[in-house]
Design a protein around this motif. Sequence first.
Motif, mmCIF file in Angstrom:
data_model
loop_
_atom_site.group_PDB
_atom_site.id
_atom_site.type_symbol
_atom_site.label_atom_id
_atom_site.label_comp_id
_atom_site.label_asym_id
_atom_site.label_seq_id
_atom_site.Cartn_x
_atom_site.Cartn_y
_atom_site.Cartn_z
ATOM 1 N N GLU A 1 6.945 24.198 -16.691
ATOM 2 C CA GLU A 1 7.344 24.710 -17.994
ATOM 3 C C GLU A 1 8.257 25.899 -17.767
ATOM 4 O O GLU A 1 8.016 26.715 -16.860
ATOM 5 C CB GLU A 1 6.115 25.156 -18.783
ATOM 6 N N ILE B 1 9.412 21.614 -21.081
ATOM 7 C CA ILE B 1 8.319 21.102 -20.247
ATOM 8 C C ILE B 1 8.846 19.841 -19.570
ATOM 9 O O ILE B 1 9.497 19.008 -20.212
ATOM 10 C CB ILE B 1 7.085 20.760 -21.112
ATOM 11 N N ASP C 1 6.082 28.254 -15.636
ATOM 12 C CA ASP C 1 4.851 27.851 -14.957
ATOM 13 C C ASP C 1 5.197 26.657 -14.074
ATOM 14 O O ASP C 1 5.563 25.592 -14.572
ATOM 15 C CB ASP C 1 3.805 27.476 -16.021
ATOM 16 N N GLU D 1 3.228 25.027 -12.248
ATOM 17 C CA GLU D 1 2.152 24.035 -12.176
ATOM 18 C C GLU D 1 1.614 23.765 -13.576
ATOM 19 O O GLU D 1 0.409 23.874 -13.832
ATOM 20 C CB GLU D 1 1.051 24.528 -11.240
ATOM 21 N N TYR D 2 2.517 23.436 -14.466
ATOM 22 C CA TYR D 2 2.126 23.174 -15.848
ATOM 23 C C TYR D 2 1.253 21.915 -15.901
ATOM 24 O O TYR D 2 1.561 20.907 -15.261
ATOM 25 C CB TYR D 2 3.379 22.974 -16.702
ATOM 26 N N GLN D 3 0.193 22.008 -16.651
ATOM 27 C CA GLN D 3 -0.741 20.887 -16.756
ATOM 28 C C GLN D 3 -0.270 19.953 -17.869
ATOM 29 O O GLN D 3 -0.438 20.251 -19.046
ATOM 30 C CB GLN D 3 -2.139 21.434 -17.082
ATOM 31 N N ARG E 1 -3.530 34.585 -6.806
ATOM 32 C CA ARG E 1 -3.012 33.606 -5.842
ATOM 33 C C ARG E 1 -2.474 34.351 -4.628
ATOM 34 O O ARG E 1 -1.904 35.433 -4.743
ATOM 35 C CB ARG E 1 -1.888 32.788 -6.485
ATOM 36 N N THR F 1 1.512 34.772 -10.360
ATOM 37 C CA THR F 1 1.674 33.436 -10.925
ATOM 38 C C THR F 1 0.374 32.954 -11.577
ATOM 39 O O THR F 1 -0.701 33.124 -11.002
ATOM 40 C CB THR F 1 2.055 32.460 -9.800
ATOM 41 N N PRO F 2 0.469 32.353 -12.760
ATOM 42 C CA PRO F 2 -0.757 31.910 -13.446
ATOM 43 C C PRO F 2 -1.459 30.751 -12.727
ATOM 44 O O PRO F 2 -0.817 29.952 -12.070
ATOM 45 C CB PRO F 2 -0.257 31.484 -14.818
ATOM 46 N N ARG G 1 -5.228 28.039 -13.076
ATOM 47 C CA ARG G 1 -6.367 27.620 -13.917
ATOM 48 C C ARG G 1 -7.606 28.387 -13.450
ATOM 49 O O ARG G 1 -7.955 28.352 -12.276
ATOM 50 C CB ARG G 1 -6.575 26.109 -13.813
ATOM 51 N N ASP H 1 1.742 28.715 -23.939
ATOM 52 C CA ASP H 1 1.493 27.341 -23.526
ATOM 53 C C ASP H 1 0.848 27.282 -22.131
ATOM 54 O O ASP H 1 1.271 26.506 -21.272
ATOM 55 C CB ASP H 1 2.813 26.544 -23.541
ATOM 56 N N LYS H 2 -0.130 28.127 -21.931
ATOM 57 C CA LYS H 2 -0.840 28.145 -20.637
ATOM 58 C C LYS H 2 -2.340 28.029 -20.885
ATOM 59 O O LYS H 2 -3.113 28.926 -20.550
ATOM 60 C CB LYS H 2 -0.534 29.433 -19.877
ATOM 61 N N PRO H 3 -2.759 26.906 -21.472
ATOM 62 C CA PRO H 3 -4.192 26.794 -21.767
ATOM 63 C C PRO H 3 -5.024 26.862 -20.490
ATOM 64 O O PRO H 3 -4.703 26.215 -19.495
ATOM 65 C CB PRO H 3 -4.299 25.407 -22.432
ATOM 66 N N LYS I 1 -5.246 29.178 -18.382
ATOM 67 C CA LYS I 1 -4.651 29.858 -17.226
ATOM 68 C C LYS I 1 -4.665 31.381 -17.366
ATOM 69 O O LYS I 1 -4.612 31.903 -18.475
ATOM 70 C CB LYS I 1 -3.204 29.387 -17.039
#
Lengths: 252, 375
Positions: free
Chosen positions: A41, A64, A232, A234-236, B61, B70-71, B73, B192-194, B196
């Motif tokens: 993203e 994204i 991001d 490593e966007y999920q 990290r 960096t974000p 989970r 938009d980083k659920p 994280k």
Amino acid sequence: MTRMLVLAGLMLVACQVDAAGLNGAEAAEKMRQARLSDGFEARMDVLVTLPDGAHPAPLKLSVIGQMTRERQRVLVRGIAPASVKDRYIVAERVTGGSVRAWRYDAKLKPQAVSPMEGIFGSSLAVWDFFTPWWGWHKQEMLGAGKVRGHDCDKIRSQADQPADKVQYVESCIDSKTGVAFETRQYDARHVLQRESSVVALIRKESGGQAAKKSRVKDGSGKVSAIDVYAGDEEYQVTAETFAVLDRLSADQ
Amino acid sequence: MTLLEFAISNLRRRAARSGLTMSAIALGIAAVVALTSIAWGFEASWQKANDARGTDLIVTRVASENTMPTPFREERVRQVLAAMPHVHEVVGLLSEMLTVSEDAPPVFVFGWVYGSYLWDHLKLQQGHWPREPMEDGVVIGSIAAETLHKKVGDFIEIEGKRFAVIGLFESSAVVENGALIMTLDQAQLITDKPGKVNVLNIKLDTTASEAEVQAIKERVKRELPGYVAITSGELVRKNAVVRISKAMSNATILIAGLVGALVVFNTMLMSINERTKEIGILLALGWQRATVMKLVFSEAVVLSLLGGAAGILVGIGIAWGLEHVELMRGKIDPVFSVPFCFAVLGLSVLLGICGGIYPALKAARMQPSAALRYE
């Protein structure tokens, strides 16, 4: 004489490599590999300058993407200004290499749009996100180049389909980091369709580099200055992320 | 007349040149003071923010060196950490530098776990804290309120979503005073980083010893590959911006040192050449060579001492001015201390001594007979 010509030909081929000693196809493959991602993203500010020098309201976009060997798709969401807020462009690369795109929002049903069309009035196109030219068969190294002080290797990618709008793309790349410092897209009549250049780089968590600031100019002279301010790697990607695209694919 | 008075009178005889030399030294020292205080202040401010929150360890990290790591989970990592001995609380934090007004520079937007200990150190000036995890409200730091011209009851659009300003707070850390804070759930939603976070903050119980803290660090390395548990100081020192600003400060010290020493060298050498006959007379009158050297050194040291003192004042002024420039407000917090000022003054004197060595030796080695014939 024939032997000499063959030898000269081999020498010529040997010269057609980049600084890392790769030929055109290998360099293009490196570039493709550098773009592979299960999900990313990026949020960016886009400042558009029209050919007459006027600036529309700056855009704020979220992009994204999922770029795997099996599936390549992109979702662009407008964040600001209000005129583009929560408007989406979704696109995917289909078998054969072409890209198809749709535009939609909460009220509007998805409408097919050209992937070459500027996103929300900018000179940035979803087609560019897929960098389809790295998948074209004919790749030719053109020699060493330099863009904004960065050493790079020039490469020409020739389109597989003679009917495609963009017929060849000339780039100056660093295949080690996967950065294309400059990219120029031309049609069959050698008219420049769009050019992009990297202004500033950012180091990725993976150790590679990516464009932080870049500039895209289209054939009409419209310029977009892009600044990626957040992201991001490593966007999920969830089932919801590309649900619209999945529905559209199922309908067809 | 003492030697020092004689040296000062020599400098006053060439007031313009002495003034210019002192100005050059002052500028170099001012650059050193301003850049070093900002670099140290940047580091101290981030550390102060982490320390003020009461965080004992931060998990992030391994490769994170950016301003905000960096974000990642958080769920699995948090569960592993929460099961470790002495761990009292594990809370996530998400942060981004975002533009929230076209008229103001970007600000830090923090997302903190609702109801966690992170909020405890802030002093609420007006309004209220978020009342539920998904409240569409932000609390705003005192400097951010000034920069963005916002007060409680106003609205701010962040990443396309409208938030009410529900509270105004004051923190001991300037980076927090320049920031907006919302609940972690809201921050994850708008970015938009659920699920994280950038970092997980660990608060240990009061019985944890140094050895036990070290044991937790080792355990994180072993059980959570790719993650590292570090203190706030270690996190800040790893930060790329801190490292760059410190490198810039060191480079400035080096350049200012070289330039300062050369300026003193040039001034003193010219002065010695012009005063060849005078030095010859002093030697002929019975002055020791060591006394002549002391005279030259005294002049060099007085020049650099006065230049250094002026430079420290100018440097403090520059740093103070930058701190109040709109673009930098809430982002830098220059640190000055008496030992630091003395160290800079010492550096300045050292420049004077270095620049004065050759001219002093040259003056002391003069033959009175040759010096008296000098035209």
